[in-house]
Design a protein around this motif. Structure first.
Motif, PDB file in Angstrom:
ATOM      1  N   ILE A 183       1.279  -1.208  -0.120  1.00 51.05           N
ATOM      2  CA  ILE A 183      -0.344  -0.084  -0.236  1.00 51.05           C
ATOM      3  C   ILE A 183       0.892   1.316   0.429  1.00 51.05           C
ATOM      4  N   ALA A 184       2.318   0.963   1.156  1.00 46.60           N
ATOM      5  CA  ALA A 184       3.195   2.515   1.126  1.00 46.60           C
ATOM      6  C   ALA A 184       3.296   2.873  -0.363  1.00 46.60           C
ATOM      7  N   HIS A 185       3.550   1.139  -0.979  1.00 52.71           N
ATOM      8  CA  HIS A 185       4.515   1.351  -2.409  1.00 52.71           C
ATOM      9  C   HIS A 185       3.462   2.099  -3.611  1.00 52.71           C
ATOM     10  N   GLY A 186       1.956   1.463  -3.204  1.00 49.43           N
ATOM     11  CA  GLY A 186       1.584   1.956  -4.456  1.00 49.43           C
ATOM     12  C   GLY A 186       1.203   3.608  -4.633  1.00 49.43           C
ATOM     13  N   ARG A 187       0.884   3.736  -3.225  1.00 54.47           N
ATOM     14  CA  ARG A 187       1.578   5.330  -2.907  1.00 54.47           C
ATOM     15  C   ARG A 187       2.207   6.191  -3.216  1.00 54.47           C
ATOM     16  N   GLY A 188       3.450   5.843  -3.212  1.00 53.41           N
ATOM     17  CA  GLY A 188       4.613   6.534  -3.891  1.00 53.41           C
ATOM     18  C   GLY A 188       4.601   6.454  -5.603  1.00 53.41           C
ATOM     19  N   ASN A 231      14.190   0.255   6.651  1.00 51.67           N
ATOM     20  CA  ASN A 231      13.476  -0.433   6.786  1.00 51.67           C
ATOM     21  C   ASN A 231      12.790  -1.030   6.466  1.00 51.67           C
ATOM     22  N   GLY A 232      11.529  -2.140   5.803  1.00 51.67           N
ATOM     23  CA  GLY A 232      11.271  -3.181   5.056  1.00 51.67           C
ATOM     24  C   GLY A 232      11.612  -2.749   3.899  1.00 51.67           C
ATOM     25  N   ASN A 233      10.938  -1.888   3.139  1.00 51.62           N
ATOM     26  CA  ASN A 233      10.898  -1.391   2.029  1.00 51.62           C
ATOM     27  C   ASN A 233      12.359  -0.555   1.127  1.00 51.62           C
ATOM     28  N   ILE A 255      12.405  -0.052  11.581  1.00 50.81           N
ATOM     29  CA  ILE A 255      11.698  -0.694  11.442  1.00 50.81           C
ATOM     30  C   ILE A 255      10.082  -0.652  12.027  1.00 50.81           C
ATOM     31  N   PHE A 256       9.002   0.271  11.609  1.00 47.93           N
ATOM     32  CA  PHE A 256       7.868   0.674  12.298  1.00 47.93           C
ATOM     33  C   PHE A 256       6.832  -0.825  12.585  1.00 47.93           C
ATOM     34  N   TYR A 257       7.097  -1.984  12.125  1.00 42.34           N
ATOM     35  CA  TYR A 257       5.556  -3.309  12.183  1.00 42.34           C
ATOM     36  C   TYR A 257       6.632  -3.936  12.910  1.00 42.34           C
ATOM     37  N   ARG A 258       7.748  -3.532  14.040  1.00 37.56           N
ATOM     38  CA  ARG A 258       8.791  -4.641  14.322  1.00 37.56           C
ATOM     39  C   ARG A 258       8.008  -6.244  14.837  1.00 37.56           C
ATOM     40  N   GLU A 296      10.805 -11.801  13.234  1.00 35.71           N
ATOM     41  CA  GLU A 296      10.914 -12.449  12.560  1.00 35.71           C
ATOM     42  C   GLU A 296      11.558 -11.563  10.887  1.00 35.71           C
ATOM     43  N   ARG A 297      10.931 -10.222  10.954  1.00 38.56           N
ATOM     44  CA  ARG A 297      11.209  -9.372  10.099  1.00 38.56           C
ATOM     45  C   ARG A 297      12.774  -8.782  10.115  1.00 38.56           C
ATOM     46  N   MET A 298      12.536  -9.092  11.441  1.00 37.98           N
ATOM     47  CA  MET A 298      13.846  -8.019  11.827  1.00 37.98           C
ATOM     48  C   MET A 298      15.067  -9.107  11.377  1.00 37.98           C
ATOM     49  N   VAL A 308      14.138  10.474   2.648  1.00 42.03           N
ATOM     50  CA  VAL A 308      13.180  10.352   1.157  1.00 42.03           C
ATOM     51  C   VAL A 308      12.151  10.102   1.278  1.00 42.03           C
ATOM     52  N   ASP A 309      10.731  11.290   0.450  1.00 44.61           N
ATOM     53  CA  ASP A 309       9.053  10.447   0.378  1.00 44.61           C
ATOM     54  C   ASP A 309       9.134  11.395  -0.865  1.00 44.61           C
ATOM     55  N   LEU A 310       7.586  10.276  -1.366  1.00 43.45           N
ATOM     56  CA  LEU A 310       7.351  10.843  -2.766  1.00 43.45           C
ATOM     57  C   LEU A 310       6.720  11.855  -2.800  1.00 43.45           C
ATOM     58  N   ASN A 311       5.651  11.372  -1.433  1.00 44.66           N
ATOM     59  CA  ASN A 311       4.937  12.776  -1.335  1.00 44.66           C
ATOM     60  C   ASN A 311       5.259  14.274   0.127  1.00 44.66           C
ATOM     61  N   GLU A 339      11.969   9.514  -5.513  1.00 44.91           N
ATOM     62  CA  GLU A 339      11.946   7.507  -5.545  1.00 44.91           C
ATOM     63  C   GLU A 339      13.101   7.012  -4.894  1.00 44.91           C
ATOM     64  N   VAL A 340      12.750   6.940  -4.102  1.00 43.02           N
ATOM     65  CA  VAL A 340      14.267   6.052  -3.150  1.00 43.02           C
ATOM     66  C   VAL A 340      15.263   5.741  -3.473  1.00 43.02           C
ATOM     67  N   SER A 341      15.400   4.732  -4.554  1.00 42.05           N
ATOM     68  CA  SER A 341      16.515   4.320  -5.870  1.00 42.05           C
ATOM     69  C   SER A 341      16.958   5.772  -5.960  1.00 42.05           C
TER      70      SER A 341
HETATM   71  O1  PTJ Z   1       9.099  -1.746   7.060  1.00 40.80           O
HETATM   72  P1  PTJ Z   1       7.996  -1.258   7.655  1.00 40.80           P
HETATM   73  O2  PTJ Z   1       7.187  -2.060   9.052  1.00 40.80           O
HETATM   74  O3  PTJ Z   1       8.944  -0.183   8.821  1.00 40.80           O
HETATM   75  O4  PTJ Z   1       7.252   0.103   7.364  1.00 40.80           O
HETATM   76  C1  PTJ Z   1       7.509   0.184   6.151  1.00 40.80           C
HETATM   77  C2  PTJ Z   1       5.871   1.152   5.583  1.00 40.80           C
HETATM   78  C3  PTJ Z   1       7.237   1.876   4.426  1.00 40.80           C
HETATM   79  C4  PTJ Z   1       5.073   0.375   5.435  1.00 40.80           C
HETATM   80  C5  PTJ Z   1       5.673   1.814   6.888  1.00 40.80           C
HETATM   81  O5  PTJ Z   1       6.908   3.162   7.289  1.00 40.80           O
HETATM   82  C6  PTJ Z   1       4.098   3.195   6.186  1.00 40.80           C
HETATM   83  O6  PTJ Z   1       3.868   3.030   6.338  1.00 40.80           O
HETATM   84  O7  PTJ Z   1       4.496   3.808   5.613  1.00 40.80           O
HETATM   85  P2  PTJ Z   1       3.992   4.707   4.700  1.00 40.80           P
HETATM   86  O8  PTJ Z   1       2.704   5.561   6.354  1.00 40.80           O
HETATM   87  O9  PTJ Z   1       2.746   4.769   4.344  1.00 40.80           O
HETATM   88  O10 PTJ Z   1       4.844   5.943   4.653  1.00 40.80           O
HETATM   89  C7  PTJ Z   1       5.660   5.874   2.650  1.00 40.80           C
HETATM   90  C8  PTJ Z   1       5.774   7.295   3.073  1.00 40.80           C
HETATM   91  O11 PTJ Z   1       6.443   6.519   1.818  1.00 40.80           O
HETATM   92  C9  PTJ Z   1       4.514   7.652   1.568  1.00 40.80           C
HETATM   93  O12 PTJ Z   1       4.411   8.679   1.793  1.00 40.80           O
HETATM   94  C10 PTJ Z   1       4.798   7.237   0.340  1.00 40.80           C
HETATM   95  O13 PTJ Z   1       4.166   8.263  -0.773  1.00 40.80           O
HETATM   96  C11 PTJ Z   1       6.555   7.313   0.439  1.00 40.80           C
HETATM   97  N1  PTJ Z   1       7.076   6.586  -0.931  1.00 40.80           N
HETATM   98  C12 PTJ Z   1       6.330   5.598  -0.776  1.00 40.80           C
HETATM   99  N2  PTJ Z   1       6.517   3.794  -1.264  1.00 40.80           N
HETATM  100  C13 PTJ Z   1       8.046   5.400  -2.095  1.00 40.80           C
HETATM  101  C14 PTJ Z   1       8.467   6.327  -1.135  1.00 40.80           C
HETATM  102  N3  PTJ Z   1       9.079   7.642  -1.087  1.00 40.80           N
HETATM  103  C15 PTJ Z   1       9.973   7.368  -2.096  1.00 40.80           C
HETATM  104  N4  PTJ Z   1      10.502   5.872  -2.925  1.00 40.80           N
HETATM  105  C16 PTJ Z   1       9.249   4.786  -2.660  1.00 40.80           C
HETATM  106  N5  PTJ Z   1       9.976   4.251  -3.254  1.00 40.80           N
END
Ligand code: PTJ
Length: 248
Positions: free
Chosen positions: A37-42, A79-81, A105-108, A111-113, A186-189, A205-207
């Motif tokens: 979901i976070a990636h889709g928003r990005g 974090n994971g992403n 990580i936020f959702y710690r 196993e994920r760590m 670093v945040d696309l939003n 975008e992060v990369s």
């Molecule tokens: O691994 P965890 O547990 O720490 O969780 C990581 C996520 C990213 C799932 C968690 O931190 C989360 O829910 O993040 P949010 O609140 O959805 O915020 C992510 C922000 O990153 C949003 O504003 C997105 O627009 C942005 N974003 C998403 N993908 C990318 C990005 N910014 C830069 N590069 C991306 N690839």
């Protein structure tokens, strides 16, 4: 690591590659349930940016690199992403800065760590680097935060003076700023709380953002901090660049 079916000449290759990296990371158990979901928003914001590093993002990347280079104890937070999308770039930047990365990580869950730490350590070795990878033995808490997301290393995030926090949660970003650190987001939003609250925000975008910093470091070496850098103005420019794309 990147054996995807799509051809590199495909117009959406970069985007497909990032999705593939997330799929691989999901199979390894590295991702939060909401990672996609976070990636889709990005992705939606990136589409508006034209999937490119804008002028304002390039300026923010320059100031970010300069700030991290000038810091005494920089730390790069993973974090994971971020581990899925830009693990190698984070390790290469940490190597350039001679600093640790810290998995935080936020959702710690244990196993994920473990899955993320294993991935980071594997890539560190594959790249022939010896970047300290922290996160395995947290011995401190970020003040003002409750629960597992506050856990950190005393010799890492807690006592750092500058941190790079891609895709960071707003509360944690706020807590790091309140500790007096220089916080590079670093945040696309550009409207997210992290983007607004950070000391320097790269709307990219992060990369791509990390590759821009690595390229600057390769070409120019040490980069100077711009004392007149205006965080709010650069952020507004990023937003304006997106809004302009809607009018085209
Ligand atoms: O691994 P965890 O547990 O720490 O969780 C990581 C996520 C990213 C799932 C968690 O931190 C989360 O829910 O993040 P949010 O609140 O959805 O915020 C992510 C922000 O990153 C949003 O504003 C997105 O627009 C942005 N974003 C998403 N993908 C990318 C990005 N910014 C830069 N590069 C991306 N690839």
């Amino acid at each position: 690591m990147d054996d995807i079916a799509a051809d590199p000449s495909h117009p959406r290759y970069a985007s497909l590659l990032m999705r593939h990296r997330l799929e691989v990371a999901a199979r390894k158990g590295m991702l939060a349930d909401s990672a996609m979901i976070a990636h889709g928003r990005g992705e939606a914001f990136d589409y508006l940016l034209g999937e490119r590093t804008t002028d304002s993002a390039a300026r923010a990347a320059r100031q970010a690199l300069a700030t991290l280079q000038a810091a005494e104890r920089p730390v790069l937070s993973i974090n994971g992403n971020v581990a899925a999308l830009a693990c190698d770039e984070m390790l290469q930047l940490a190597n350039h800065l001679s600093c640790p990365v810290e998995v935080n990580i936020f959702y710690r869950t244990p196993e994920r760590m473990e899955a993320i730490l294993d991935h980071m350590n594997e890539r560190n070795q594959a790249l022939g680097l010896t970047v300290p990878v922290l996160g395995h033995a947290p011995d401190a808490q970020i003040p003002g935060l409750k629960g597992p997301r506050a856990a950190c290393h005393r010799d890492g995030l807690l006592n750092s003076d500058a941190v790079l926090v891609p895709l960071e949660d707003g509360d944690r970003c706020n807590a790091l700023v309140a500790m007096g650190k220089s916080v590079v987001v670093v945040d696309l939003n550009p409207l997210s709380r992290s983007a607004q609250q950070g000391t320097i925000t790269i709307v990219d975008e992060v990369s791509r953002a990390l590759n821009a910093m690595l390229e600057l470091a390769r070409v120019e070496g040490e980069v100077q901090v711009d004392p007149s850098y205006d965080h709010a103005a650069v952020l507004n420019e990023g937003l304006a660049e997106m809004l302009a794309s809607l009018k085209r």
